[in-house]
Design an enzyme around this catalytic site. Structure first.
Site, PDB file in Angstrom:
ATOM      1  N   ASP A  25       0.795  -1.251   0.000  1.00 26.09           N
ATOM      2  CA  ASP A  25       0.000   0.000   0.000  1.00 26.09           C
ATOM      3  C   ASP A  25       0.820   1.291   0.000  1.00 26.09           C
ATOM      4  O   ASP A  25       0.443   2.264   0.678  1.00 26.09           O
ATOM      5  CB  ASP A  25      -0.950   0.000   1.207  1.00 26.09           C
ATOM      6  CG  ASP A  25      -1.946  -1.133   1.192  1.00 26.09           C
ATOM      7  OD1 ASP A  25      -1.922  -1.930   0.230  1.00 26.09           O
ATOM      8  OD2 ASP A  25      -2.737  -1.251   2.143  1.00 26.09           O
ATOM      9  N   GLU A  73      -4.647  -0.797  -1.370  1.00 22.02           N
ATOM     10  CA  GLU A  73      -5.945  -0.931  -0.714  1.00 22.02           C
ATOM     11  C   GLU A  73      -6.927  -0.047  -1.465  1.00 22.02           C
ATOM     12  O   GLU A  73      -6.698   1.161  -1.619  1.00 22.02           O
ATOM     13  CB  GLU A  73      -5.861  -0.498   0.757  1.00 22.02           C
ATOM     14  CG  GLU A  73      -7.195  -0.672   1.485  1.00 22.02           C
ATOM     15  CD  GLU A  73      -7.115  -0.310   2.974  1.00 22.02           C
ATOM     16  OE1 GLU A  73      -6.004  -0.148   3.506  1.00 22.02           O
ATOM     17  OE2 GLU A  73      -8.195  -0.185   3.583  1.00 22.02           O
ATOM     18  N   LYS A 130      -6.581  -4.788  -3.123  1.00 18.62           N
ATOM     19  CA  LYS A 130      -7.136  -5.526  -1.987  1.00 18.62           C
ATOM     20  C   LYS A 130      -8.200  -4.679  -1.281  1.00 18.62           C
ATOM     21  O   LYS A 130      -7.978  -3.501  -1.008  1.00 18.62           O
ATOM     22  CB  LYS A 130      -6.029  -5.975  -1.029  1.00 18.62           C
ATOM     23  CG  LYS A 130      -5.269  -4.855  -0.336  1.00 18.62           C
ATOM     24  CD  LYS A 130      -4.212  -5.471   0.563  1.00 18.62           C
ATOM     25  CE  LYS A 130      -3.453  -4.462   1.386  1.00 18.62           C
ATOM     26  NZ  LYS A 130      -4.227  -3.544   2.229  1.00 18.62           N
ATOM     27  N   LYS A 133      -7.610  -5.091   4.893  1.00 18.52           N
ATOM     28  CA  LYS A 133      -6.308  -4.722   5.440  1.00 18.52           C
ATOM     29  C   LYS A 133      -5.270  -5.793   5.094  1.00 18.52           C
ATOM     30  O   LYS A 133      -4.143  -5.481   4.734  1.00 18.52           O
ATOM     31  CB  LYS A 133      -6.404  -4.513   6.959  1.00 18.52           C
ATOM     32  CG  LYS A 133      -7.428  -3.439   7.365  1.00 18.52           C
ATOM     33  CD  LYS A 133      -7.207  -2.113   6.680  1.00 18.52           C
ATOM     34  CE  LYS A 133      -8.212  -1.062   7.123  1.00 18.52           C
ATOM     35  NZ  LYS A 133      -8.176   0.143   6.266  1.00 18.52           N
ATOM     36  N   VAL A 158       3.239   0.207   4.215  1.00 15.43           N
ATOM     37  CA  VAL A 158       2.499   0.922   5.259  1.00 15.43           C
ATOM     38  C   VAL A 158       1.082   0.370   5.398  1.00 15.43           C
ATOM     39  O   VAL A 158       0.564  -0.235   4.465  1.00 15.43           O
ATOM     40  CB  VAL A 158       2.424   2.428   4.915  1.00 15.43           C
ATOM     41  CG1 VAL A 158       3.808   3.029   4.852  1.00 15.43           C
ATOM     42  CG2 VAL A 158       1.679   2.687   3.605  1.00 15.43           C
ATOM     43  N   THR A 159       0.467   0.622   6.562  1.00 19.10           N
ATOM     44  CA  THR A 159       1.093   1.077   7.782  1.00 19.10           C
ATOM     45  C   THR A 159       1.461  -0.143   8.626  1.00 19.10           C
ATOM     46  O   THR A 159       0.805  -1.177   8.528  1.00 19.10           O
ATOM     47  CB  THR A 159       0.171   2.007   8.615  1.00 19.10           C
ATOM     48  OG1 THR A 159      -1.003   1.272   9.007  1.00 19.10           O
ATOM     49  CG2 THR A 159      -0.245   3.234   7.820  1.00 19.10           C
ATOM     50  N   CYS A 163      -2.155  -2.668   7.769  1.00 21.55           N
ATOM     51  CA  CYS A 163      -2.106  -3.594   6.630  1.00 21.55           C
ATOM     52  C   CYS A 163      -0.855  -4.461   6.611  1.00 21.55           C
ATOM     53  O   CYS A 163      -0.893  -5.609   6.164  1.00 21.55           O
ATOM     54  CB  CYS A 163      -2.255  -2.812   5.338  1.00 21.55           C
ATOM     55  SG  CYS A 163      -3.905  -2.118   5.170  1.00 21.55           S
ATOM     56  N   GLN A 203       8.693 -14.250  21.392  1.00 26.31           N
ATOM     57  CA  GLN A 203       8.443 -15.678  21.592  1.00 26.31           C
ATOM     58  C   GLN A 203       9.128 -16.519  20.493  1.00 26.31           C
ATOM     59  O   GLN A 203       8.529 -17.433  19.926  1.00 26.31           O
ATOM     60  CB  GLN A 203       6.936 -15.970  21.614  1.00 26.31           C
ATOM     61  CG  GLN A 203       6.189 -15.161  22.678  1.00 26.31           C
ATOM     62  CD  GLN A 203       4.704 -15.395  22.617  1.00 26.31           C
ATOM     63  OE1 GLN A 203       4.212 -16.438  23.075  1.00 26.31           O
ATOM     64  NE2 GLN A 203       3.975 -14.445  22.058  1.00 26.31           N
TER      65      GLN A 203
HETATM   66  C1  C5J Z   1      -3.086   0.419   5.616  1.00 33.05           C
HETATM   67  C2  C5J Z   1      -4.855   1.609   6.739  1.00 33.05           C
HETATM   68  N1  C5J Z   1      -2.561   0.261   4.406  1.00 33.05           N
HETATM   69  N2  C5J Z   1      -4.068   2.051   7.708  1.00 33.05           N
HETATM   70  N3  C5J Z   1      -4.367   0.896   5.687  1.00 33.05           N
HETATM   71  O1  C5J Z   1      -2.457   0.185   6.617  1.00 33.05           O
HETATM   72  O2  C5J Z   1      -6.039   1.864   6.774  1.00 33.05           O
END
Ligand code: C5J
Length: 228
Positions: A25, A73, A130, A133, A158-159, A163, A203
């Protein structure tokens, strides 16, 4: 066996070429003023800082002839794939589908939905739209990874806690060995980024590994670089 220096321990590379870069994204809607991220009240400048590092990874994969998948996205123009819960939640100044300065917010094909020019895919590179997320939800990503025989995924974009982390968890559950590139991912909230890095590698690497772009490129070069 070759490996990339990483946390919580070195990331073993596959013996064949089953490795791919997935860039999540890096689109104008999240990185530029007037997009979805901005409409939600975020400081988009934070995300712009990682562009040169993501570009270095992209260039390294291209030079080694290894596959790169990018995601965006976005939703169909009739919003038939956008649940009302996603459109209505929060108090955004502009909602998904509303007209904004870069076209309709988070709608596929609109100017704001495109990948930023610095990271534009080359002809033949794959961009996966997509609606969610995670990059596996309602997409052909898993089919493509099987087609390319990919077992190992390096993840950037990102972020970090939305996502990127969702995709890493989805990939981990499907059996992929995931390495998140710390300086090639960013969040509007530095503390969320830090927490994500720590929780995915906790872990014994419960979701996967993390490393820097320098370590990743050095490890990949040692394993895959074409010898002159
Ligand atoms: C992504 C969002 N790409 N933060 N989307 O992380 O809505």
């Amino acid at each position: 066996m070759k490996a990339i220096t990483a946390q919580p321990y070195d990331y073993p590379l596959p013996s064949d070429t089953g490795i791919a870069l997935i860039i999540i994204d890096m689109q104008r809607d999240f990185l530029e003023p007037g997009g979805f991220g901005d409409a939600l009240g975020n400081d988009v400048a934070r995300l712009q800082a990682i562009v040169p590092t993501v570009k270095r990874l992209q260039d390294a994969f291209r030079a080694m002839g290894l596959p790169i998948f990018q995601t965006v996205e976005g939703h169909q123009s009739d919003l038939s794939d956008c649940p009302p819960s996603k459109r209505d939640r929060g108090q955004a100044s502009l909602k998904i589908g509303d007209p904004g300065p870069m076209g309709r917010i988070l709608v596929l094909g609109e100017p704001g939905n495109g990948i930023i020019p610095e990271l534009a895919p080359l002809p033949g590179e794959t961009v996966i739209p997509k609606p969610g997320k995670g990059a596996f939800y309602n997409t052909n990503l898993e089919f493509l990874l099987k087609t390319y025989n990919v077992s190992h995924l390096l993840i950037a974009g990102v972020t970090t806690e939305v996502c990127v982390q969702t995709t890493m968890r989805e990939a981990n559950d499907r059996g992929y060995e995931c390495l998140l590139i710390e300086d090639a991912t960013e969040s509007y909230f530095p503390e969320f980024k830090q927490a994500t890095l720590e929780m995915v590698r906790a872990q014994g690497g419960i979701i996967g590994w993390t490393t820097t772009a320098d370590c990743a490129i050095a490890g990949l070069n040692a394993r895959f670089a074409v010898k002159a």
